[in-house]
Write a protein that holds these residues in place. Structure first.
Motif, PDB file in Angstrom:
ATOM      1  N   PHE A  96       0.793  -1.228   0.000  1.00  0.00           N
ATOM      2  CA  PHE A  96       0.000   0.000   0.000  1.00  0.00           C
ATOM      3  C   PHE A  96       0.829   1.284   0.000  1.00  0.00           C
ATOM      4  CE2 PHE A  96      -2.582  -3.290   2.019  1.00  0.00           C
ATOM      5  CZ  PHE A  96      -3.740  -3.212   1.268  1.00  0.00           C
ATOM      6  N   ALA A 155      -1.149   2.568  -3.566  1.00  0.00           N
ATOM      7  CA  ALA A 155      -2.560   2.250  -3.361  1.00  0.00           C
ATOM      8  C   ALA A 155      -3.188   3.024  -2.205  1.00  0.00           C
ATOM      9  CB  ALA A 155      -2.713   0.747  -3.126  1.00  0.00           C
ATOM     10  N   ASN A 156      -2.553   2.989  -1.038  1.00  0.00           N
ATOM     11  CA  ASN A 156      -3.108   3.651   0.142  1.00  0.00           C
ATOM     12  C   ASN A 156      -1.979   3.914   1.134  1.00  0.00           C
ATOM     13  OD1 ASN A 156      -4.534   4.497   2.426  1.00  0.00           O
ATOM     14  ND2 ASN A 156      -6.229   3.092   2.042  1.00  0.00           N
TER      15      ASN A 156
END
Length: 305
Positions: A96, A155-156
């Motif tokens: 992420f 992604a995050n």
């Protein structure tokens, strides 16, 4: 009778082990097409199985302390579960966020360990050690902020950074248990059961969340085994060796050098160019580590390994 171990031997093991840590994030990045839980399970189970021949040899020759005494079994089980959770969270964080952030945020445990050692073990550290730890911690926080503000395609980053942070907290618990148990146990007598519990923890989490896989790609197996040989057996193994002789706080500050190797490798292999603020943050971390180790730590001498 075994001879006392020298500073040179301790530092040599640490030098070899620490260089392997920088490879770990890059290897994980090559496996992001596969399940993080599967990867960490292959890693921990693989490392445990690689120790089996050494364990049976020691058992057959009746060397060292393969049997636990007192509450050692319970503590080693706790250490193994903590290590398994640490690996699961850290590996997942790389899915992420960036290599730089995950590598640094997972190694902010010095700030936790220096407080714990002072409170629990009444250890006295020089003022430069305290200053160095807090400076290194500040650099870690700054690196996390740089990833959040940067224009990235991860992604995050917030979720990934949070996972890495909690992985660091769990690692501090694991390290403190190791400090206590390793004073009276050999290296193999400690890491074999601990790695076994870690492998079992990761395997259970994987089976509960994802179930039994129908097929496993050879690529993820090789990456998992590479993580088992390098970062786990050589990297974590060197820390488990040295924690008998050196304070966990001082050892944990050395781990903060991991982002240097990881970020350099990520640049050349993955084309991940760190932001200017990230480079500045890593510089701050290095200053903190230098202050912490400005005076050479005293290494205990022991007749056991």
């Amino acid at each position: 009778m075994d001879q006392p171990y020298s500073k040179l031997k301790v530092y040599a093991f640490l030098g070899i082990g620490l260089t392997t840590f920088g490879v770990a994030p890059v290897l994980v990045k090559f496996a992001t097409d596969y399940s993080a839980l599967l990867l960490v399970t292959i890693r921990t189970v693989g490392a445990f199985l690689m120790l089996v021949p050494a364990y049976w040899y020691q058992k057959k020759s009746k060397k060292y302390d393969l049997k636990a005494a007192g509450n050692e079994s319970r503590l080693m089980a706790m250490a193994g579960v903590a290590l398994g959770l640490h690996f699961t969270l850290w590996t997942s964080s790389l899915y992420f966020t960036s290599v730089a952030s995950a590598s640094v945020l997972v190694t902010i445990h010095p700030i936790m360990l220096i407080v714990a050692e002072r409170v629990l073990y009444k250890m006295n550290f020089a003022p430069t050690v305290w200053v160095g730890v807090f400076i290194a911690f500040g650099g870690s926080v700054l690196l996390g902020v740089s990833d959040y503000n940067a224009d990235t395609t991860f992604a995050n980053p917030v979720l990934g950074n949070a996972m890495a942070f909690f992985a660091a907290a769990i690692f501090a618990v694991y390290f403190l248990i190791g400090r206590k148990i390793r004073q009276n146990r050999s290296w193999l007598g400690y890491v074999f059961p601990v790695y076994g519990y870690a492998a079992g923890t990761c395997l259970v989490i994987f089976l509960i969340v994802e179930g039994i896989p129908t097929e496993v790609d050879a690529r993820v197996i090789w990456i998992g085994l590479a993580l088992a040989v390098g970062p786990q057996l050589l990297g974590h193994g060197s820390l488990n060796y040295a924690v008998k002789f050196v304070s966990p706080t001082l050892l944990s500050t050395l781990i903060l050098t991991e982002p240097i190797f990881a970020t350099i490798l990520a640049f050349f292999i993955l084309a991940e160019l760190p932001a200017i603020l990230s480079v500045f943050a890593i510089t701050i971390i290095l200053i903190g580590v230098t202050l912490t180790w400005r005076k050479k730590p005293k290494i205990q001498r022991s007749l056991d390994n």
